[in-house]
Design a protein around this motif. Structure first.
Motif, PDB file in Angstrom:
ATOM      1  N   UNK A   1      -8.026  13.355  -0.089  1.00  0.00           N
ATOM      2  CA  UNK A   1      -7.256  12.650  -1.105  1.00  0.00           C
ATOM      3  C   UNK A   1      -6.405  11.533  -0.494  1.00  0.00           C
ATOM      4  N   UNK A   2      -6.388  10.385  -1.142  1.00  0.00           N
ATOM      5  CA  UNK A   2      -5.616   9.245  -0.646  1.00  0.00           C
ATOM      6  C   UNK A   2      -4.123   9.552  -0.567  1.00  0.00           C
ATOM      7  N   UNK A   3      -3.629  10.372  -1.471  1.00  0.00           N
ATOM      8  CA  UNK A   3      -2.208  10.702  -1.511  1.00  0.00           C
ATOM      9  C   UNK A   3      -1.755  11.408  -0.226  1.00  0.00           C
TER      10      UNK A   3
ATOM     11  N   UNK B   1     -10.869   1.756   3.053  1.00  0.00           N
ATOM     12  CA  UNK B   1     -10.028   0.763   2.403  1.00  0.00           C
ATOM     13  C   UNK B   1     -10.341   0.627   0.916  1.00  0.00           C
ATOM     14  N   UNK B   2     -11.610   0.759   0.523  1.00  0.00           N
ATOM     15  CA  UNK B   2     -11.988   0.602  -0.890  1.00  0.00           C
ATOM     16  C   UNK B   2     -11.328   1.668  -1.739  1.00  0.00           C
ATOM     17  N   UNK B   3     -11.445   2.938  -1.314  1.00  0.00           N
ATOM     18  CA  UNK B   3     -10.846   4.024  -2.095  1.00  0.00           C
ATOM     19  C   UNK B   3      -9.327   3.920  -2.134  1.00  0.00           C
ATOM     20  N   UNK B   4      -8.723   3.481  -1.042  1.00  0.00           N
ATOM     21  CA  UNK B   4      -7.264   3.350  -1.024  1.00  0.00           C
ATOM     22  C   UNK B   4      -6.809   2.305  -2.030  1.00  0.00           C
TER      23      UNK B   4
ATOM     24  N   UNK C   1      -1.124   3.077  -5.244  1.00  0.00           N
ATOM     25  CA  UNK C   1      -0.383   1.901  -5.711  1.00  0.00           C
ATOM     26  C   UNK C   1       0.095   1.134  -4.486  1.00  0.00           C
ATOM     27  N   UNK C   2      -0.592   0.047  -4.192  1.00  0.00           N
ATOM     28  CA  UNK C   2      -0.315  -0.716  -2.974  1.00  0.00           C
ATOM     29  C   UNK C   2       0.595  -1.897  -3.261  1.00  0.00           C
ATOM     30  N   UNK C   3       1.373  -2.286  -2.242  1.00  0.00           N
ATOM     31  CA  UNK C   3       2.261  -3.432  -2.372  1.00  0.00           C
ATOM     32  C   UNK C   3       1.453  -4.712  -2.152  1.00  0.00           C
ATOM     33  N   UNK C   4       1.493  -5.611  -3.130  1.00  0.00           N
ATOM     34  CA  UNK C   4       0.727  -6.851  -3.045  1.00  0.00           C
ATOM     35  C   UNK C   4       1.513  -7.895  -2.259  1.00  0.00           C
ATOM     36  N   UNK C   5       0.942  -8.326  -1.132  1.00  0.00           N
ATOM     37  CA  UNK C   5       1.595  -9.313  -0.277  1.00  0.00           C
ATOM     38  C   UNK C   5       1.307 -10.725  -0.776  1.00  0.00           C
ATOM     39  N   UNK C   6       0.032 -11.014  -1.059  1.00  0.00           N
ATOM     40  CA  UNK C   6      -0.356 -12.347  -1.500  1.00  0.00           C
ATOM     41  C   UNK C   6      -1.721 -12.254  -2.160  1.00  0.00           C
ATOM     42  N   UNK C   7      -2.004 -13.200  -3.063  1.00  0.00           N
ATOM     43  CA  UNK C   7      -3.312 -13.227  -3.715  1.00  0.00           C
ATOM     44  C   UNK C   7      -3.748 -14.672  -3.914  1.00  0.00           C
ATOM     45  N   UNK C   8      -5.034 -14.891  -3.820  1.00  0.00           N
ATOM     46  CA  UNK C   8      -5.588 -16.233  -4.010  1.00  0.00           C
ATOM     47  C   UNK C   8      -7.025 -16.081  -4.467  1.00  0.00           C
TER      48      UNK C   8
ATOM     49  N   UNK D   1      -7.042 -10.559  -2.258  1.00  0.00           N
ATOM     50  CA  UNK D   1      -5.674 -10.051  -2.292  1.00  0.00           C
ATOM     51  C   UNK D   1      -5.375  -9.300  -1.002  1.00  0.00           C
ATOM     52  N   UNK D   2      -4.210  -9.583  -0.424  1.00  0.00           N
ATOM     53  CA  UNK D   2      -3.750  -8.858   0.759  1.00  0.00           C
ATOM     54  C   UNK D   2      -2.727  -7.822   0.329  1.00  0.00           C
ATOM     55  N   UNK D   3      -2.993  -6.560   0.661  1.00  0.00           N
ATOM     56  CA  UNK D   3      -2.104  -5.455   0.304  1.00  0.00           C
ATOM     57  C   UNK D   3      -1.469  -4.854   1.552  1.00  0.00           C
ATOM     58  N   UNK D   4      -0.339  -4.176   1.324  1.00  0.00           N
ATOM     59  CA  UNK D   4       0.311  -3.406   2.381  1.00  0.00           C
ATOM     60  C   UNK D   4       0.511  -1.983   1.876  1.00  0.00           C
ATOM     61  N   UNK D   5       0.191  -1.004   2.759  1.00  0.00           N
ATOM     62  CA  UNK D   5       0.408   0.402   2.406  1.00  0.00           C
ATOM     63  C   UNK D   5       1.784   0.804   2.912  1.00  0.00           C
TER      64      UNK D   5
END
Length: 462
Positions: free
Chosen positions: A363-365, A385-388, A393-400, A404-408
């Motif tokens: 489980x990802x949790x 990474x796909x399942x995560x 609920x990931x923190x979105x750093x930037x998107x274009x 999208x770049x996320x931070x866990x």
């Protein structure tokens, strides 16, 4: 300069034969024959001129620890740990320093005086002559006029089998980008690196007297080690490390004070020694070599203290991955007849609550709840990474556009980043892990472009 060959083609061809022979012995799950095992232990002690020990048999190393605890409790009163505050340590630093130093000295002395001392000394003595002979063989084969670039070049070329094996382990452990980097270090691509490295060495160490002699000595030592590793193999299951991770701190202390000898580890050393003695005809101590072979062939794991030697039976099950690392999916990787088990995932020891569940059901949790950094990494790489991206609920750093770049958050001492690509009009996504020091979307996309194929993670110019 082409790679210097220290073995003939016929000798190279025989390496695999000896590796397979001793791998079969090392990974045997057949029960030991107690009569032969007892004779093997006593023979090893006798050839080392040591007093014959009492031999006791156990079904697993866990049950052996229980016997050792019983011996030690009968011989001495257990010392209870007393809690000290940081203020106590600060005020009495010298006393604590001296106490710690004395404890280390006592531990080293106890290890040397332990019952397994003769076995480890036996291995050392048998190895000495063949190892020195190999060193002399390499010295004689090396040209006298090697330049610094030649030395750097031969060091890289000699290490290439190690890079290949390490790359395979990285790939199975869930780090494909680093694996591709290691496996991509082909000798034909190194020429420029040789020149740059050699020039840097020459510049930085120009002041060093006799540096060519030192470089040459270092190369001999390095080639000696890599050639032995090539013959004995470097993809060994880390049985002792996995066993220690399954123990409490008190049990680990017992193992440190009474060093464990795993005869499968002896067997991997025997692979090189057998080749050196049988194929290269190197000089050796015949009686001690015979005793070492018998020990590796007929015993399981060995604990010893004073004049008592505890021999454990072999595991009833050993599961390995393609890189010969302990690996079980939803089942123990190592199991003994009395039910003692060890779980592992591509060589990383696991607690039972992870190990007895198939990785597809992890489980990802769990990543957010887990405190151990190594286990967090295993969970993340295995879950992927796909399942995560889908389950946390990931923190979105930037998107274009569709990147999208996320931070866990709470992923360990170093932040974990994921680059995700979504495909318009489709539920399919691509996602890969990004090194912690890359914190911008553009840098992440550049990293993926350099380390992943278009099939793994397509990067477009728009």
């Amino acid at each position: 300069m082409s790679q210097i060959q220290f073995l003939t083609l016929e000798q190279e061809f025989l390496i695999d034969t000896y590796k397979k022979k001793w791998k079969k012995i090392c990974l045997s799950t057949q029960p030991i024959e107690k009569i032969r095992a007892k004779a093997a232990v006593k023979g090893a002690y006798a050839v080392m001129g040591q007093q014959e020990p009492e031999v006791i048999f156990c079904t697993s190393p866990k049950s052996a620890l229980e016997k050792i605890q019983a011996f030690t409790s009968n011989e001495e009163t257990s010392q209870k740990n007393v809690g000290f505050s940081q203020e106590d340590i600060r005020k009495n630093f010298l006393w604590f320093f001296l106490k710690t130093a004395c404890h280390i000295i006592q531990l080293n002395r106890k290890q040397k005086q332990s019952g397994t001392g003769p076995i480890l000394e036996l291995l050392t003595e048998v190895s000495k002559k063949p190892t020195n002979q190999l060193k002399n063989h390499i010295k004689n084969k090396l040209p006298k006029d090697l330049t610094t670039q030649d030395i750097v070049e031969q060091a890289f070329l000699g290490s290439s089998p190690l890079f290949d094996a390490l790359g395979k382990q990285m790939a199975l452990g869930g780090d494909p980008s680093l694996s591709k980097n290691l496996q991509g270090l082909q000798p034909e691509n190194w020429q420029q690196s040789f020149s740059v490295t050699a020039a840097a060495v020459e510049t930085q160490l120009a002041w060093l007297p006799g540096k060519k002699f030192l470089f040459r000595s270092w190369l001999v030592k390095m080639l000696q080690g890599t050639l032995i590793a090539k013959i004995s193999g470097i993809e060994h299951p880390q049985l002792q490390e996995a066993f220690l991770c399954s123990l409490s701190s008190e049990e680990q202390k017992i193992v440190l004070e009474n060093p464990l000898t795993i005869t499968s580890d002896l067997g991997f050393n025997c692979s090189w020694l057998d080749f050196a003695i049988s194929v290269l005809n190197y000089p050796h101590l015949s009686k001690k070599w015979a005793a070492l072979q018998v020990l590796a062939n007929h015993c399981g794991w060995i604990f010893a203290m004073d004049n008592v030697c505890i021999v454990c039976d072999r595991p009833t099950k050993i599961l390995l991955d393609e890189a010969n690392q302990l690996h079980g999916e939803g089942e123990p990787a190592l199991q003994f007849a009395d039910g003692f088990t060890i779980y592992a995932h591509h060589g990383t020891p696991l607690p039972k609550h992870y190990g007895n569940i198939h990785p597809n059901q992890w489980q990802a949790q769990w990543i957010l709840d887990e405190k151990n950094t190594n286990l967090k990494k295993v969970l993340m790489q295995t879950i992927g990474a796909v399942r995560l991206c889908q389950e946390l609920s990931l923190f979105e750093v930037d998107t274009q556009n569709n990147y999208t770049l996320f931070k866990i958050e709470n992923s360990g001492p170093k932040e974990t980043y994921i680059l995700r690509k979504t495909r318009l009009g489709s539920d399919k996504i691509h996602a890969v892990f990004i090194p912690w020091h890359i914190k911008s979307l553009q840098s992440a996309m550049q990293y993926v472009s350099n380390h992943y194929s278009q099939e793994d993670f397509p990067i477009t110019n728009n």
